[in-house]
Structure formats: structure tokens, C-alpha cells
Write a protein that holds these residues in place. Structure first.
Motif, PDB file in Angstrom:
ATOM      1  N   ARG A 175      -1.268   6.736   5.599  1.00  0.00           N
ATOM      2  CA  ARG A 175      -2.245   5.726   5.212  1.00  0.00           C
ATOM      3  C   ARG A 175      -3.016   5.174   6.405  1.00  0.00           C
ATOM      4  N   ASN A 176      -2.361   5.076   7.571  1.00  0.00           N
ATOM      5  CA  ASN A 176      -3.007   4.449   8.722  1.00  0.00           C
ATOM      6  C   ASN A 176      -3.897   5.390   9.525  1.00  0.00           C
ATOM      7  N   VAL A 177      -4.091   6.632   9.055  1.00  0.00           N
ATOM      8  CA  VAL A 177      -5.044   7.523   9.722  1.00  0.00           C
ATOM      9  C   VAL A 177      -6.447   6.952   9.534  1.00  0.00           C
ATOM     10  N   PRO A 178      -7.191   6.703  10.618  1.00  0.00           N
ATOM     11  CA  PRO A 178      -8.542   6.137  10.469  1.00  0.00           C
ATOM     12  C   PRO A 178      -9.417   6.996   9.569  1.00  0.00           C
ATOM     13  N   VAL A 179     -10.206   6.350   8.717  1.00  0.00           N
ATOM     14  CA  VAL A 179     -11.006   7.094   7.741  1.00  0.00           C
ATOM     15  C   VAL A 179     -12.116   7.898   8.408  1.00  0.00           C
ATOM     16  N   ASP A 180     -12.477   7.559   9.622  1.00  0.00           N
ATOM     17  CA  ASP A 180     -13.540   8.285  10.307  1.00  0.00           C
ATOM     18  C   ASP A 180     -13.006   9.257  11.353  1.00  0.00           C
ATOM     19  N   ALA A 181     -11.689   9.437  11.400  1.00  0.00           N
ATOM     20  CA  ALA A 181     -11.099  10.307  12.412  1.00  0.00           C
ATOM     21  C   ALA A 181     -11.361  11.773  12.093  1.00  0.00           C
ATOM     22  N   GLU A 182     -11.738  12.540  13.108  1.00  0.00           N
ATOM     23  CA  GLU A 182     -11.815  13.991  12.969  1.00  0.00           C
ATOM     24  C   GLU A 182     -10.397  14.548  12.970  1.00  0.00           C
ATOM     25  N   LYS A 208       0.852  -1.181   0.000  1.00  0.00           N
ATOM     26  CA  LYS A 208       0.000   0.000   0.000  1.00  0.00           C
ATOM     27  C   LYS A 208       0.891   1.235   0.000  1.00  0.00           C
ATOM     28  N   PRO A 209       0.418   2.338  -0.585  1.00  0.00           N
ATOM     29  CA  PRO A 209       1.230   3.551  -0.548  1.00  0.00           C
ATOM     30  C   PRO A 209       1.308   4.099   0.871  1.00  0.00           C
ATOM     31  N   PRO A 210       2.377   4.805   1.201  1.00  0.00           N
ATOM     32  CA  PRO A 210       2.541   5.299   2.574  1.00  0.00           C
ATOM     33  C   PRO A 210       1.575   6.414   2.950  1.00  0.00           C
ATOM     34  N   ARG A 211       1.026   7.105   1.937  1.00  0.00           N
ATOM     35  CA  ARG A 211       0.101   8.205   2.196  1.00  0.00           C
ATOM     36  C   ARG A 211      -1.124   8.068   1.299  1.00  0.00           C
ATOM     37  N   ARG A 212      -2.155   8.842   1.613  1.00  0.00           N
ATOM     38  CA  ARG A 212      -3.366   8.805   0.794  1.00  0.00           C
ATOM     39  C   ARG A 212      -3.998  10.193   0.756  1.00  0.00           C
ATOM     40  N   LEU A 213      -4.622  10.493  -0.375  1.00  0.00           N
ATOM     41  CA  LEU A 213      -5.296  11.769  -0.560  1.00  0.00           C
ATOM     42  C   LEU A 213      -6.658  11.732   0.117  1.00  0.00           C
ATOM     43  N   VAL A 214      -6.993  12.798   0.825  1.00  0.00           N
ATOM     44  CA  VAL A 214      -8.306  12.929   1.455  1.00  0.00           C
ATOM     45  C   VAL A 214      -8.911  14.285   1.083  1.00  0.00           C
ATOM     46  N   PHE A 215     -10.216  14.343   1.134  1.00  0.00           N
ATOM     47  CA  PHE A 215     -10.972  15.580   0.936  1.00  0.00           C
ATOM     48  C   PHE A 215     -11.439  16.045   2.301  1.00  0.00           C
ATOM     49  N   LEU A 216     -11.277  17.336   2.575  1.00  0.00           N
ATOM     50  CA  LEU A 216     -11.615  17.868   3.889  1.00  0.00           C
ATOM     51  C   LEU A 216     -12.739  18.888   3.808  1.00  0.00           C
ATOM     52  N   HIS A 217     -13.734  18.735   4.669  1.00  0.00           N
ATOM     53  CA  HIS A 217     -14.717  19.777   4.928  1.00  0.00           C
ATOM     54  C   HIS A 217     -14.207  20.570   6.127  1.00  0.00           C
ATOM     55  N   ALA A 249      -7.680  15.325  15.584  1.00  0.00           N
ATOM     56  CA  ALA A 249      -8.331  16.259  16.494  1.00  0.00           C
ATOM     57  C   ALA A 249      -8.208  15.789  17.937  1.00  0.00           C
ATOM     58  N   SER A 250      -8.207  14.481  18.136  1.00  0.00           N
ATOM     59  CA  SER A 250      -8.103  13.945  19.490  1.00  0.00           C
ATOM     60  C   SER A 250      -6.762  14.240  20.140  1.00  0.00           C
ATOM     61  N   ASP A 251      -5.742  14.531  19.316  1.00  0.00           N
ATOM     62  CA  ASP A 251      -4.409  14.847  19.857  1.00  0.00           C
ATOM     63  C   ASP A 251      -4.216  16.337  20.082  1.00  0.00           C
ATOM     64  N   GLY A 252      -5.128  17.152  19.568  1.00  0.00           N
ATOM     65  CA  GLY A 252      -5.017  18.586  19.751  1.00  0.00           C
ATOM     66  C   GLY A 252      -4.044  19.238  18.785  1.00  0.00           C
ATOM     67  N   ALA A 253      -3.985  20.572  18.846  1.00  0.00           N
ATOM     68  CA  ALA A 253      -3.177  21.350  17.910  1.00  0.00           C
ATOM     69  C   ALA A 253      -1.681  21.146  18.074  1.00  0.00           C
ATOM     70  N   GLU A 259     -13.277  13.048   3.933  1.00  0.00           N
ATOM     71  CA  GLU A 259     -13.884  12.079   3.033  1.00  0.00           C
ATOM     72  C   GLU A 259     -12.769  11.307   2.334  1.00  0.00           C
ATOM     73  N   THR A 260     -12.969  10.015   2.179  1.00  0.00           N
ATOM     74  CA  THR A 260     -11.931   9.182   1.563  1.00  0.00           C
ATOM     75  C   THR A 260     -11.865   9.429   0.059  1.00  0.00           C
TER      76      THR A 260
END
Length: 323
Positions: free
Chosen positions: A300-307, A242-251, A269-273, A318-319
Motif C-alpha cells: 500500500r505504501n508504494v508511491p503512486v507515481d513511482a516507476e 487500510k488494506p496492506p496491498r493494493r491493485l495497480v495497472f501497469l504499462h 525502479a530506483s532500487d534496481g532489479a 496507474e492507480t
């Protein structure tokens, strides 16, 4: 000739900055211009982009050896896109192509055509193909999907689901603008690009980006064609990993006044700024319907539902590329 578009003299034109310098960022009303594009009206001046042509009876078979896309049997009028990779599979160039039956026409990112042409010339060997820089003669103009604007006779057109790219003689640019208006700035064009999750060289890429990270497999990379530089990396990642990173769309949080600029760290977001950085913003925009939006590259391992947080701005993802 000057790289500054004559259309910057149109009423309300505000010059773009950075990589898109030389054309208008907008003509006074960003959201109206976005709505025009979304409704299939107006045109976008992309005359700052480079235009490169390849002629000769072996042009397609030769390009097929160099590009990530299958182009040896490219039909006249069929649009495609392709990449040139480094030996390690990192993206170096992106080409937006069409063949008119005698010539391959490509438009490329501003500031990249010289290096592209130098590479192509170094790879010609004995092939019957001639490369030319046509940027001083031709300007790229974009008509959105659904546009009924008339294309001048003899102009080469590259038609995709997102609209038509015209290779318009520069001498006719101002006359075309008078017929095909309203003019729409590059910021509106970019906002719709972000909305449709389309990556752009130099924006979504850095020195180590591989095609899999951006969703360019399929649209710009053909997995069943022969060898080209960097093909080993493409095949290995596709078949074995798998690639080490992935493109995401952000609202993005619409209450923030400022958009997070490219390069802004992305964190959970859970880790703060002050938390560990898991990615970065590549392009951000204000959309006429969606509000503030962005594309970002994350691990890549950032959860897809993580804020997420883009700098200090809350972001829901969005994935785009599956982890």
C-alpha cells in the motif's frame, strides 16, 4: 464429460494452458480477436467455467446470509457478483450471478465448483434451497458489449456493462458458434479484462487477499448488509484502516520480447532489479492498442507515481485501488 471444449476443433484453435485449459487461447490472430471484442463482435468460449444453480423459495434469503453481496431482493434478470470469504476475511470464492425468477445461476472459476458446492451444502440447515452442479449441462459463453448476436430462446443471460454471459445448453454450443462467430480466444478476453482493471479469483488473489485490495468493495461486497463469514474483517478495514496491498495497472516496456509471467517480483525502479520486492505481477497481456500491460499487487505504501520494475521490465503504474 470431458472438460475440453468441442470448439477446439474450429480452424486455427490453439489450446489454452494453466487455469484456462480446455478452451482456446486464440484462433490464430490475437489482436484481430481483441479488436472484434472491442467492436462488439464475436463470442468467447468460457465453457471451462463451472455452472452452479440454486433453486427453492428461500434461495435468495439463504444466499444473502452467506455471500458478501446484498441478494435477498435481487430482481429477476439483475446481474451481480459476490464473494465467499474465510472467517478471517480472505477471499475463497467468486460467483457471477443472475436470478431468472425461479433459479439463481452462477458461473465460477474452473476447478472451484466442487469446493463451493460442498461449502454451500454444509450451510443449508433447514432452508428451502437446493444446490446443483450444472456444468455438464450448461456452458458459459460471453458476448461483448454492443453485440447484436441473437440469443437462443430460453437461454439465461447475465448482462453487465462488459457484455452478456449466456448459460447455454452444452448440446447447442457448436451450433451457436456457427451463428455467432467469429470465435475469440481467452487471451483476447483476458487482455480486455486487464485493460478494464477487473480482478479474477486465482489470478489477482492469493491465500491472504481481502476484497479491499482488489477494488471489490461495492461491486462484489455490500457494506450495508447483515452478517456473513468474514464480515468483521471487511468492516474493520473499511472503517478503521487500510488494506496492506493494493491493485495497480501497469504499462510495461514494449521493447521487451517476453511478458513477465504471474508471480514476477515487482520492485521500485530506483532500487534496481536486485532491490527489495514490493509486489508481484498477477496477470500480464499484450493489448492491441496499449501494448504489453499487466495487473499487479503492490504494498500500500508504494508511491503512486513511482516507476516500477516487473522483473527486468520497466513499468509505469496507474492507480486502481487508492492507497
Amino acid at each position: 464429460m470431458s472438460s475440453t471444449s468441442p470448439l477446439l476443433s474450429l480452424p486455427g484453435a490453439v489450446p489454452a494452458e494453466g487455469r484456462d485449459e480446455g478452451v482456446a487461447a486464440h484462433y490464430g490472430d490475437l489482436f484481430r480477436e481483441q479488436r472484434s471484442l472491442a467492436d462488439g463482435k464475436g463470442f468467447v468460449d468460457l465453457s471451462h467455467r463451472g455452472v452452479v444453480t440454486v433453486t427453492g423459495e428461500e434461495r435468495l434469503s439463504w444466499l444473502h446470509l452467506l455471500l458478501t453481496q446484498h441478494v435477498s431482493e435481487l430482481s429477476p434478470g439483475q446481474a451481480t457478483e459476490a464473494l465467499i470469504l474465510s472467517a478471517h476475511g480472505h477471499i475463497e470464492h467468486a460467483l457471477y450471478l443472475v436470478d431468472d425468477g425461479e433459479t439463481v445461476w452462477a458461473h465460477v472459476e474452473p476447478g472451484t465448483r466442487e469446493a463451493l458446492i460442498a461449502y454451500l451444502e454444509s450451510m443449508k440447515f433447514f432452508y428451502k434451497a437446493e444446490v446443483a452442479d450444472r456444468t455438464d449441462e450448461f456452458a458459459v459463453v460471453h458476448l461483448p458489449a454492443g453485440s447484436i448476436a441473437e440469443v437462443p430462446e430460453g437461454v439465461v443471460v447475465r448482462e453487465t456493462a462488459h457484455g452478456r454471459d449466456l448459460f447455454l445448453p452444452r448440446a447447442g454450443l457448436e451450433a451457436f458458434a456457427g451463428e455467432a462467430g467469429p470465435a475469440v480466444g481467452i487471451l483476447a478476453y483476458e487482455a480486455l479484462r486487464v485493460e478494464s482493471h477487473r480482478p479474477r479469483l486465482g489470478f489477482e488473489t492469493d491465500h491472504r487477499t481481502i476484497p479491499h485490495e482488489l477494488g471489490w468493495i461495492g461491486s462484489a461486497v455490500h457494506l450495508q448488509k447483515g452478517c456473513y463469514r468474514g464480515q468483521e474483517t471487511v468492516a474493520r478495514v473499511h472503517n478503521l484502516g487500510k488494506p496492506p496491498r493494493r491493485l495497480v495497472f501497469l504499462h510495461l516496456d514494449g521493447s521487451e520480447v517476453h511478458l513477465p509471467p504471474p508471480g514476477t517480483p515487482v520492485r521500485l525502479a530506483s532500487d534496481g532489479a536486485e532491490g527489495r520486492q514490493v509486489g508481484f505481477v498477477t496477470t500480464s497481456a499484450r493489448h492491441y492498442e496499449l501494448g504489453p500491460i499487466a495487473l499487479a499487487l503492490v504494498k500500500r505504501n508504494v508511491p503512486v507515481d513511482a516507476e516500477l520494475l516487473a522483473g527486468d521490465t520497466a513499468a509505469a503504474q496507474e492507480t486502481v485501488v487508492e492507497p
